[in-house]
Design an enzyme around this catalytic site. Structure first.
Site, PDB file in Angstrom:
ATOM      1  N   ASP A 115      -3.911  12.214  22.679  1.00  0.00           N
ATOM      2  CA  ASP A 115      -2.676  12.036  21.915  1.00  0.00           C
ATOM      3  C   ASP A 115      -2.715  12.742  20.568  1.00  0.00           C
ATOM      4  O   ASP A 115      -1.677  12.993  19.973  1.00  0.00           O
ATOM      5  CB  ASP A 115      -2.401  10.547  21.696  1.00  0.00           C
ATOM      6  CG  ASP A 115      -1.786   9.890  22.919  1.00  0.00           C
ATOM      7  OD1 ASP A 115      -1.491  10.625  23.879  1.00  0.00           O
ATOM      8  OD2 ASP A 115      -1.613   8.659  22.924  1.00  0.00           O
ATOM      9  N   ASN A 166      -4.556   9.113   2.333  1.00  0.00           N
ATOM     10  CA  ASN A 166      -5.034   8.390   3.511  1.00  0.00           C
ATOM     11  C   ASN A 166      -5.520   9.329   4.621  1.00  0.00           C
ATOM     12  O   ASN A 166      -6.695   9.394   4.905  1.00  0.00           O
ATOM     13  CB  ASN A 166      -3.945   7.470   4.061  1.00  0.00           C
ATOM     14  CG  ASN A 166      -4.128   6.032   3.627  1.00  0.00           C
ATOM     15  OD1 ASN A 166      -5.044   5.712   2.866  1.00  0.00           O
ATOM     16  ND2 ASN A 166      -3.269   5.154   4.098  1.00  0.00           N
ATOM     17  N   THR A 195      -9.471   2.574   6.617  1.00  0.00           N
ATOM     18  CA  THR A 195      -9.001   1.222   6.930  1.00  0.00           C
ATOM     19  C   THR A 195      -7.531   1.225   7.343  1.00  0.00           C
ATOM     20  O   THR A 195      -6.936   0.159   7.458  1.00  0.00           O
ATOM     21  CB  THR A 195      -9.188   0.292   5.716  1.00  0.00           C
ATOM     22  OG1 THR A 195      -8.584   0.888   4.556  1.00  0.00           O
ATOM     23  CG2 THR A 195     -10.667   0.052   5.438  1.00  0.00           C
ATOM     24  N   ALA A 196      -6.964   2.409   7.571  1.00  0.00           N
ATOM     25  CA  ALA A 196      -5.553   2.506   7.962  1.00  0.00           C
ATOM     26  C   ALA A 196      -5.466   2.903   9.440  1.00  0.00           C
ATOM     27  O   ALA A 196      -5.993   2.222  10.309  1.00  0.00           O
ATOM     28  CB  ALA A 196      -4.836   3.503   7.050  1.00  0.00           C
ATOM     29  N   TYR A 197      -4.805   4.011   9.738  1.00  0.00           N
ATOM     30  CA  TYR A 197      -4.603   4.452  11.116  1.00  0.00           C
ATOM     31  C   TYR A 197      -5.942   4.665  11.825  1.00  0.00           C
ATOM     32  O   TYR A 197      -6.112   4.347  13.012  1.00  0.00           O
ATOM     33  CB  TYR A 197      -3.778   5.742  11.107  1.00  0.00           C
ATOM     34  CG  TYR A 197      -3.190   6.160  12.437  1.00  0.00           C
ATOM     35  CD1 TYR A 197      -3.429   5.455  13.613  1.00  0.00           C
ATOM     36  CD2 TYR A 197      -2.375   7.284  12.521  1.00  0.00           C
ATOM     37  CE1 TYR A 197      -2.880   5.844  14.819  1.00  0.00           C
ATOM     38  CE2 TYR A 197      -1.805   7.690  13.725  1.00  0.00           C
ATOM     39  CZ  TYR A 197      -2.081   6.967  14.870  1.00  0.00           C
ATOM     40  OH  TYR A 197      -1.533   7.356  16.061  1.00  0.00           O
ATOM     41  N   ASP A 257       0.818  -1.214   0.000  1.00  0.00           N
ATOM     42  CA  ASP A 257       0.000   0.000   0.000  1.00  0.00           C
ATOM     43  C   ASP A 257       0.853   1.265   0.000  1.00  0.00           C
ATOM     44  O   ASP A 257       0.433   2.306  -0.512  1.00  0.00           O
ATOM     45  CB  ASP A 257      -0.915   0.002   1.217  1.00  0.00           C
ATOM     46  CG  ASP A 257      -1.931  -1.133   1.175  1.00  0.00           C
ATOM     47  OD1 ASP A 257      -2.131  -1.703   0.089  1.00  0.00           O
ATOM     48  OD2 ASP A 257      -2.515  -1.443   2.236  1.00  0.00           O
ATOM     49  N   GLY A 258       2.063   1.186   0.562  1.00  0.00           N
ATOM     50  CA  GLY A 258       2.939   2.350   0.605  1.00  0.00           C
ATOM     51  C   GLY A 258       3.337   2.852  -0.765  1.00  0.00           C
ATOM     52  O   GLY A 258       3.537   4.059  -0.953  1.00  0.00           O
TER      53      GLY A 258
END
Length: 441
Positions: free
Chosen positions: A312, A282, A323-325, A183-184
């Site tokens: 945080d 993203n 669907t990532a972080y 994905d990167g």
């Protein structure tokens, strides 16, 4: 909203007239089609029909919701305002086509991965020698000793056009992009194009592969069908981000008597503003950085303060980034065809701060709260990390330049297959049914 089934051109979407308006969701004249779930072992576009036969490839119902009825009770109705009408093509009918045959392709390879050297060489040979295409490759990829010292690959390398990130502008020279990696590589491809993005074909040769639907085994037939214009598209929305920083010049001012041991301090003088813009696929992440204090940032929506984040940090993401972080921080996962922006707190010091979804057209602004004890840090798709101080601002809205990602099957099937294969969504041992007892006579 327009529901006409028309091919999507890479340069712009076709817009039909109001007279041709038709919504198959409102009119029950078509039935659902069966879609398979589960990632295929062999990735191929062979199942995709030709562009000419629209009945075969299109879904039988629109991905848009039903057209709302705008009369409310016996006397009320919606005020008609033609300026507010927006024509949106049905995502289910988005197909790739070419104004002219593609001639140039950008090949992005995951660096520092020896397992990708052979697929990279095979793909480049196929593109240059069998399709006579101009191949663009990043200069640092060719500096790999395994490629630089390969004499057999030398004739192919001489045909490459090379570029360097942040130095060379290739945005108007690339017809489409092929990514080899995870994905990167897709995120990196997005960062290279701050305006219009060419269609992206991503092969799953990395770790997770949520955004990379193609396997490399049958790459020749798959690439050929893309070149011929036979592929479905999903338009992954991006965020347009503007960072405004107060430019400060440090000047030393005497603040005491040296013989008493008082040290002079550095005061900052504002001399202007620095503006930076980014296109983000993203998410934008604002966090507390190395500080041990809570981050304390104000979030504005269309100029109105909606909340102050104490924790945080906060994630502002696209549906693709859901669907990532954001998923790791407890947000819902949203299909990329849903027009939305997600706001997800990171470890908030509050029991009631839940992630929210806002319309895609709003403008968000994030600033340090006046009472913040420390600065904050921001990153864009995990890159370009920088410090945010008092007076700085981050403005975020949906970009008009989406990333057109080429689908293996269609946007819905590909997404659910990725959820099942990559994230193991809702994987659980099935409950046993009750044993049927025989009737006693």
């Amino acid at each position: 909203m327009e529901m006409n089934r028309e091919k999507l051109c890479t340069s712009k979407a076709d817009v039909s007239s109001d007279s041709a308006y038709h919504c198959s969701t409102c009119h029950d004249d078509e039935e659902w089609s069966n879609t398979s779930r589960g990632r295929a072992k062999s990735r191929s576009l062979s199942a995709s029909p030709a562009l000419g036969s629209t009945k075969e490839f299109r879904r039988t119902r629109s991905l848009h919701g039903p057209c709302p009825v705008t009369t409310f009770g016996p006397k009320a109705c919606m005020l008609q305002n033609p300026k507010t009408i927006m024509h949106i093509q049905d995502p289910a009918s988005q197909r790739l086509t070419w104004n002219k045959p593609p001639k140039s392709v950008l090949v992005i390879k995951k660096i520092r991965d020896a397992s990708l050297l052979q697929p990279f060489k095979e793909l480049c040979v196929y593109l240059t020698e069998e399709n006579n295409m101009i191949v663009y490759v990043e200069k640092k990829v060719l500096e790999d000793p395994a490629i630089a010292n390969d004499d057999n690959f030398g004739p192919v390398k001489k045909k490459f056009c090379t570029f360097r990130e942040d130095y060379d502008d290739i945005s108007n020279q690339i017809d489409f992009i092929i990514c080899l990696g995870g994905d990167g590589t897709l995120l990196y491809a997005s960062s290279l194009f701050q305006g219009s993005v060419p269609p992206v074909m991503a092969f799953h040769l990395g770790s997770l592969g949520f955004l990379t639907p193609f396997n490399f085994e049958n790459f020749q037939s798959q690439v050929t069908q893309v070149i011929e214009g036979n592929a479905a598209l999903v338009l992954r929305s991006r965020l347009k981000v503007k960072v405004v920083k107060e430019h400060r010049e440090k000047m030393t001012v005497q603040n005491g008597i040296e013989e008493n041991g008082v040290v002079s301090t550095n005061l900052e003088k504002e001399v202007g503003k620095q503006i930076m813009q980014y296109q983000v696929l993203n998410e934008v992440v604002v966090d507390r950085g190395p500080s041990s204090y809570l981050s304390n940032v104000d979030v504005f929506l269309d100029g109105h303060l909606i909340t102050t984040v104490q924790g945080d940090g906060v994630i502002v993401s696209t549906p693709t980034g859901s669907t990532a972080y954001a998923a790791a921080a407890g947000a819902s996962m949203i299909h990329p065809n849903v027009p939305a922006i997600m706001i997800t707190p990171i470890c908030p010091h509050s029991l009631s701060f839940r992630p929210i979804v806002v319309p895609a057209g709003v403008e968000l602004k994030i600033m340090l709260s006046p009472d913040a004890r420390n600065t904050a840090w921001v990153s864009f798709d995990g890159r370009k990390r920088q410090e945010i101080c008092h007076g700085d601002s981050i403005s975020i809205t949906t970009s008009c330049y989406p990333l057109p990602s080429i689908c293996f099957r269609d946007p819905v099937s590909d997404w659910f297959e990725s959820l099942a294969e990559c994230l193991h969504w809702n994987v659980r041992k099935k409950q046993n049914n009750f044993a049927v007892e025989e009737e006693e006579f």
